[in-house]
Structures are given as C-alpha cells and as structure tokens.
Scaffold this motif. Sequence first.
Motif, PDB file in Angstrom:
ATOM      1  N   LEU A 277      23.049  29.509 -33.824  1.00 27.42           N
ATOM      2  CA  LEU A 277      23.271  29.585 -35.128  1.00 27.42           C
ATOM      3  C   LEU A 277      23.271  31.352 -36.195  1.00 27.42           C
ATOM      4  O   LEU A 277      23.674  30.623 -36.583  1.00 27.42           O
ATOM      5  CB  LEU A 277      22.507  28.120 -35.331  1.00 27.42           C
ATOM      6  CG  LEU A 277      22.955  27.319 -34.776  1.00 27.42           C
ATOM      7  CD1 LEU A 277      22.020  25.396 -35.439  1.00 27.42           C
ATOM      8  CD2 LEU A 277      24.114  26.590 -36.235  1.00 27.42           C
ATOM      9  N   PRO A 278      22.301  30.794 -35.506  1.00 23.17           N
ATOM     10  CA  PRO A 278      21.377  32.573 -36.019  1.00 23.17           C
ATOM     11  C   PRO A 278      23.133  33.469 -36.578  1.00 23.17           C
ATOM     12  O   PRO A 278      22.794  34.694 -37.286  1.00 23.17           O
ATOM     13  CB  PRO A 278      20.318  33.262 -35.643  1.00 23.17           C
ATOM     14  CG  PRO A 278      19.942  32.247 -35.061  1.00 23.17           C
ATOM     15  CD  PRO A 278      21.395  31.414 -34.046  1.00 23.17           C
ATOM     16  N   PHE A 279      23.846  33.626 -35.411  1.00 25.94           N
ATOM     17  CA  PHE A 279      24.662  35.238 -35.651  1.00 25.94           C
ATOM     18  C   PHE A 279      25.223  33.769 -36.070  1.00 25.94           C
ATOM     19  O   PHE A 279      26.056  34.932 -37.600  1.00 25.94           O
ATOM     20  CB  PHE A 279      25.219  34.943 -34.247  1.00 25.94           C
ATOM     21  CG  PHE A 279      23.837  35.668 -33.330  1.00 25.94           C
ATOM     22  CD1 PHE A 279      23.491  36.525 -33.275  1.00 25.94           C
ATOM     23  CD2 PHE A 279      23.473  34.886 -32.728  1.00 25.94           C
ATOM     24  CE1 PHE A 279      22.500  37.404 -32.717  1.00 25.94           C
ATOM     25  CE2 PHE A 279      22.864  35.719 -31.364  1.00 25.94           C
ATOM     26  CZ  PHE A 279      22.292  37.020 -31.480  1.00 25.94           C
ATOM     27  N   ALA A 280      25.755  32.860 -36.249  1.00 26.58           N
ATOM     28  CA  ALA A 280      26.982  32.729 -37.264  1.00 26.58           C
ATOM     29  C   ALA A 280      26.810  32.578 -38.472  1.00 26.58           C
ATOM     30  O   ALA A 280      27.233  32.517 -39.244  1.00 26.58           O
ATOM     31  CB  ALA A 280      27.450  31.409 -36.790  1.00 26.58           C
ATOM     32  N   ALA A 281      25.907  32.230 -38.334  1.00 30.44           N
ATOM     33  CA  ALA A 281      25.178  32.199 -40.235  1.00 30.44           C
ATOM     34  C   ALA A 281      25.502  34.254 -41.394  1.00 30.44           C
ATOM     35  O   ALA A 281      25.915  33.923 -41.930  1.00 30.44           O
ATOM     36  CB  ALA A 281      23.889  31.768 -40.493  1.00 30.44           C
ATOM     37  N   ALA A 282      24.915  34.808 -39.795  1.00 32.38           N
ATOM     38  CA  ALA A 282      24.913  35.873 -39.767  1.00 32.38           C
ATOM     39  C   ALA A 282      25.917  36.660 -40.011  1.00 32.38           C
ATOM     40  O   ALA A 282      26.270  37.230 -41.021  1.00 32.38           O
ATOM     41  CB  ALA A 282      24.461  36.865 -39.199  1.00 32.38           C
ATOM     42  N   ALA A 283      27.581  36.330 -39.340  1.00 32.07           N
ATOM     43  CA  ALA A 283      28.488  36.300 -39.848  1.00 32.07           C
ATOM     44  C   ALA A 283      29.415  36.236 -40.961  1.00 32.07           C
ATOM     45  O   ALA A 283      30.133  36.662 -40.962  1.00 32.07           O
ATOM     46  CB  ALA A 283      29.419  36.332 -38.258  1.00 32.07           C
ATOM     47  N   GLN A 284      28.744  35.021 -41.536  1.00 31.17           N
ATOM     48  CA  GLN A 284      29.356  34.065 -43.019  1.00 31.17           C
ATOM     49  C   GLN A 284      29.759  34.953 -43.814  1.00 31.17           C
ATOM     50  O   GLN A 284      28.777  35.913 -43.602  1.00 31.17           O
ATOM     51  CB  GLN A 284      28.623  32.862 -43.298  1.00 31.17           C
ATOM     52  CG  GLN A 284      29.751  31.812 -41.922  1.00 31.17           C
ATOM     53  CD  GLN A 284      28.950  30.939 -42.465  1.00 31.17           C
ATOM     54  OE1 GLN A 284      27.724  30.213 -43.286  1.00 31.17           O
ATOM     55  NE2 GLN A 284      28.628  29.432 -42.076  1.00 31.17           N
TER      56      GLN A 284
ATOM     57  N   LYS B  45      27.434  39.791 -30.442  1.00 29.49           N
ATOM     58  CA  LYS B  45      26.076  39.215 -30.138  1.00 29.49           C
ATOM     59  C   LYS B  45      25.725  38.727 -29.237  1.00 29.49           C
ATOM     60  O   LYS B  45      24.952  38.646 -28.186  1.00 29.49           O
ATOM     61  CB  LYS B  45      25.792  38.941 -32.275  1.00 29.49           C
ATOM     62  CG  LYS B  45      26.353  40.443 -32.968  1.00 29.49           C
ATOM     63  CD  LYS B  45      25.267  39.336 -34.701  1.00 29.49           C
ATOM     64  CE  LYS B  45      25.961  40.452 -35.558  1.00 29.49           C
ATOM     65  NZ  LYS B  45      25.314  40.205 -36.768  1.00 29.49           N
ATOM     66  N   LEU B  46      26.568  37.129 -29.341  1.00 29.09           N
ATOM     67  CA  LEU B  46      26.490  37.180 -27.572  1.00 29.09           C
ATOM     68  C   LEU B  46      26.615  37.251 -26.617  1.00 29.09           C
ATOM     69  O   LEU B  46      25.260  37.300 -25.112  1.00 29.09           O
ATOM     70  CB  LEU B  46      26.847  35.314 -28.254  1.00 29.09           C
ATOM     71  CG  LEU B  46      26.442  34.467 -29.028  1.00 29.09           C
ATOM     72  CD1 LEU B  46      27.782  33.175 -28.894  1.00 29.09           C
ATOM     73  CD2 LEU B  46      25.541  34.443 -28.729  1.00 29.09           C
TER      74      LEU B  46
END
Length: 149
Positions: free
Chosen positions: A12-19, A147-148
């Motif tokens: 979730l933190p990575f997805a938020a940063a990618a948006q 990132k993952l």
Amino acid sequence: MKSAFIILLAALPFAAAAQTTQAELLRRGELTGTRPSARSQARQTAPRPTNTSSDPVQQHLLQTDVNLAQASADQLPSLYERFIATTRDERRQWSYPQWDAAGQVLARLNQRYEQVRTTLPLEERLRVRSFQGEFHTLRGARQVKDKLD
C-alpha cells in the motif's frame, strides 16, 4: 490467502507513492482531454517549430515514421494504438530511461491530440483516453514492482 493479504497490505505505501494526480499529469503534458484554458489557447496560437523528422524512439514505438506536428486527427487513434501495443510487448525489458523516452513520445502525441481532439468523434476520444491511462498504469505498475523487488 493470508499471505496474499499481507503482501497487498505491505504494498500500500508503494502504491500510494506511485499514484500521480491528474494535475501533475496535465502539467507534464501527459494527460489531455480537458477543456483548454485561456492560457493554453494563447500558447496554441504561438508558432511552434515543426518536427520534420521523428526520432528513432518515436519511429520504433509508433511503428512508423510520422511527423506528429502534422498528423491528422484520423491518424491519431491508430498511432496511440500502435504506441500502446509496443509498450505492452516491450515493457518488461524497459529501464527507467526507456520509460522516460516513451513518456516523451506520449507527451508529443498528447500535444497533437490536444490540437485536433474536437474534430474526433466521442468514441475515438474515449479510446485515446483509455490508451493514455493504460500507459500510466503500466508505468506505475513497473515502479511498484521495482520497489517491491
């Protein structure tokens, strides 16, 4: 099942940063289709340099040599389709500079689209918008994957 939930929760933190926000995409010239502002209309009246020959990256991604500054409205949906087809096929091998180069080609496509979009039927405009969105989705997914890893 539990491990899949944990992985999704961790991402979730990575997805938020990618948006990326719509305003940011508009600022970078990678998203078009909104009503032109008075400022953008003033820019359109200013003379723009014409691109007489395309660069090799553009030729490769569009699978043709076309001057985007002079592309007709009828040509644009097929150019977007070729662009996204090439992106789908090659995206797994792309490095960040290749993604950036593809983003620049998309920005040039979007620039021409903004000039002629009112002459396209609504169905074609929707197709173009979906191709634009798919590119940003693929790019964002790649960033999250990196990132993952």
